[in-house]
Design an enzyme around this catalytic site. Structure first.
Site, PDB file in Angstrom:
ATOM      1  N   CYS A  88      18.899  23.360  -2.480  1.00 49.16           N
ATOM      2  CA  CYS A  88      17.870  24.119  -1.784  1.00 49.16           C
ATOM      3  C   CYS A  88      17.486  23.370  -0.509  1.00 49.16           C
ATOM      4  O   CYS A  88      17.382  22.147  -0.496  1.00 49.16           O
ATOM      5  CB  CYS A  88      16.655  24.367  -2.678  1.00 49.16           C
ATOM      6  SG  CYS A  88      15.320  23.193  -2.514  1.00 49.16           S
ATOM      7  N   GLU A  89      17.340  24.140   0.555  1.00 49.13           N
ATOM      8  CA  GLU A  89      17.099  23.494   1.849  1.00 49.13           C
ATOM      9  C   GLU A  89      15.672  23.001   2.003  1.00 49.13           C
ATOM     10  O   GLU A  89      15.357  22.302   2.949  1.00 49.13           O
ATOM     11  CB  GLU A  89      17.477  24.434   2.993  1.00 49.13           C
ATOM     12  CG  GLU A  89      16.572  25.632   3.166  1.00 49.13           C
ATOM     13  CD  GLU A  89      17.032  26.517   4.329  1.00 49.13           C
ATOM     14  OE1 GLU A  89      18.175  26.364   4.766  1.00 49.13           O
ATOM     15  OE2 GLU A  89      16.230  27.363   4.762  1.00 49.13           O
ATOM     16  N   HIS A  90      14.797  23.374   1.089  1.00 43.92           N
ATOM     17  CA  HIS A  90      13.413  22.922   1.212  1.00 43.92           C
ATOM     18  C   HIS A  90      13.175  21.561   0.577  1.00 43.92           C
ATOM     19  O   HIS A  90      12.319  20.811   1.024  1.00 43.92           O
ATOM     20  CB  HIS A  90      12.462  23.952   0.587  1.00 43.92           C
ATOM     21  CG  HIS A  90      12.604  25.311   1.194  1.00 43.92           C
ATOM     22  ND1 HIS A  90      12.833  26.446   0.457  1.00 43.92           N
ATOM     23  CD2 HIS A  90      12.613  25.700   2.481  1.00 43.92           C
ATOM     24  CE1 HIS A  90      12.947  27.482   1.263  1.00 43.92           C
ATOM     25  NE2 HIS A  90      12.832  27.057   2.499  1.00 43.92           N
ATOM     26  N   HIS A  91      13.896  21.262  -0.499  1.00 47.96           N
ATOM     27  CA  HIS A  91      13.684  19.995  -1.202  1.00 47.96           C
ATOM     28  C   HIS A  91      14.961  19.179  -1.354  1.00 47.96           C
ATOM     29  O   HIS A  91      14.922  18.069  -1.866  1.00 47.96           O
ATOM     30  CB  HIS A  91      13.102  20.270  -2.599  1.00 47.96           C
ATOM     31  CG  HIS A  91      11.863  21.100  -2.587  1.00 47.96           C
ATOM     32  ND1 HIS A  91      11.878  22.477  -2.681  1.00 47.96           N
ATOM     33  CD2 HIS A  91      10.560  20.740  -2.452  1.00 47.96           C
ATOM     34  CE1 HIS A  91      10.633  22.929  -2.612  1.00 47.96           C
ATOM     35  NE2 HIS A  91       9.819  21.906  -2.469  1.00 47.96           N
ATOM     36  N   GLN A 129      18.767  30.770  -1.842  1.00 54.57           N
ATOM     37  CA  GLN A 129      19.594  31.691  -2.639  1.00 54.57           C
ATOM     38  C   GLN A 129      19.784  33.039  -1.943  1.00 54.57           C
ATOM     39  O   GLN A 129      20.842  33.649  -2.005  1.00 54.57           O
ATOM     40  CB  GLN A 129      18.955  31.866  -4.018  1.00 54.57           C
ATOM     41  CG  GLN A 129      19.844  32.620  -4.995  1.00 54.57           C
ATOM     42  CD  GLN A 129      19.196  32.774  -6.357  1.00 54.57           C
ATOM     43  OE1 GLN A 129      18.461  31.886  -6.796  1.00 54.57           O
ATOM     44  NE2 GLN A 129      19.463  33.876  -7.028  1.00 54.57           N
ATOM     45  N   HIS A 157      16.362  26.858 -10.272  1.00 51.91           N
ATOM     46  CA  HIS A 157      16.088  25.929  -9.172  1.00 51.91           C
ATOM     47  C   HIS A 157      15.393  24.675  -9.681  1.00 51.91           C
ATOM     48  O   HIS A 157      14.293  24.752 -10.223  1.00 51.91           O
ATOM     49  CB  HIS A 157      15.213  26.629  -8.117  1.00 51.91           C
ATOM     50  CG  HIS A 157      15.924  27.742  -7.407  1.00 51.91           C
ATOM     51  ND1 HIS A 157      16.227  27.690  -6.073  1.00 51.91           N
ATOM     52  CD2 HIS A 157      16.428  28.915  -7.872  1.00 51.91           C
ATOM     53  CE1 HIS A 157      16.878  28.805  -5.729  1.00 51.91           C
ATOM     54  NE2 HIS A 157      16.999  29.563  -6.808  1.00 51.91           N
ATOM     55  N   CYS A 159      13.942  22.458  -8.058  1.00 53.16           N
ATOM     56  CA  CYS A 159      12.662  22.175  -7.386  1.00 53.16           C
ATOM     57  C   CYS A 159      11.510  22.911  -8.063  1.00 53.16           C
ATOM     58  O   CYS A 159      10.360  22.522  -7.922  1.00 53.16           O
ATOM     59  CB  CYS A 159      12.741  22.503  -5.892  1.00 53.16           C
ATOM     60  SG  CYS A 159      13.107  24.213  -5.514  1.00 53.16           S
TER      61      CYS A 159
END
Ligand SMILES: [Zn+2]
Length: 199
Positions: A88-91, A129, A157, A159
């Site tokens: 995931c690009e956020h975490h 996703q 996920h 995260c």
């Protein structure tokens, strides 16, 4: 020479740079980078990260174009339960699950192994996703130009599971449909087929 060799090649300069960053992270969280179990960890972590993001340098369209064959088959082709592993690009934590992909040929079919390969091309980068689903859908649609294409991804996920809301059992489903799959009957047939167990 042995008949088969699986070669892994890493760019030494980039690997060393990422390794230095990981070494700093290990130090910053209060660990001792010089203790035995951790001594090679920055290098291993760097190589793992480069492996998991190799998709940036790969071209999904070319992979598909390399295995397209003229064929007068015009029923639905479904590849289901394709394993998906992404970050995931956020975490920068993993999300993983399964992709189910279908298309209706329009004069051309594609080598079946290429579909899971293009899933990997888009999954092996920093992703969400929703975009992963869309990238796969648009790649097949614009390259193979089928009468229809459908992509469903179900993923968990890390995260969400390991931190944040800590919901261990939630699964996120995303989907995209083009062409004939925009018709409710075709879409329902596909959804029925991916949820049925043939065994
Ligand atoms: Zn996340």
């Amino acid at each position: 020479m042995s008949p088969y060799r699986n070669l892994e090649e890493y760019n030494i300069e980039i690997t060393n740079e990422v390794k230095e960053h990981f070494s700093k992270i290990v130090d910053d969280i209060g660990e001792d980078v010089t203790r035995e179990g951790l001594i090679k960890t920055p290098e291993r972590a760097a190589k793992a990260m480069l492996f998991l993001t190799q998709g940036y340098k790969q071209n999904a369209e070319e992979i598909l174009k390399g295995a397209m064959f003229a064929e007068e088959y015009d029923d639905m082709v479904i590849i289901k339960d394709i394993e998906v592993y992404s970050l995931c690009e956020h975490h920068m934590l993993p999300f993983f699950g399964k992709a189910h992909i279908a298309y209706i040929p329009n004069g051309h079919i594609v080598g079946l192994s290429k579909i899971p390969r293009i899933v990997d091309v888009y999954a092996r980068r920093l992703q969400v996703q929703e975009r992963l689903t869309h990238d796969i859908l648009e790649c097949i649609n614009s390259t193979l130009k089928p009468k229809g294409v459908a992509v469903v991804i179900e993923a968990a996920h890390m995260c969400m599971m390991m931190r944040g809301v800590q919901k261990q059992n939630s699964v996120t489903t995303t989907s995209g449909f083009r062409g004939q799959f925009e018709k409710i009957e075709t879409r329902n047939e596909f959804l029925k087929l991916i949820s049925s167990d043939l065994s």
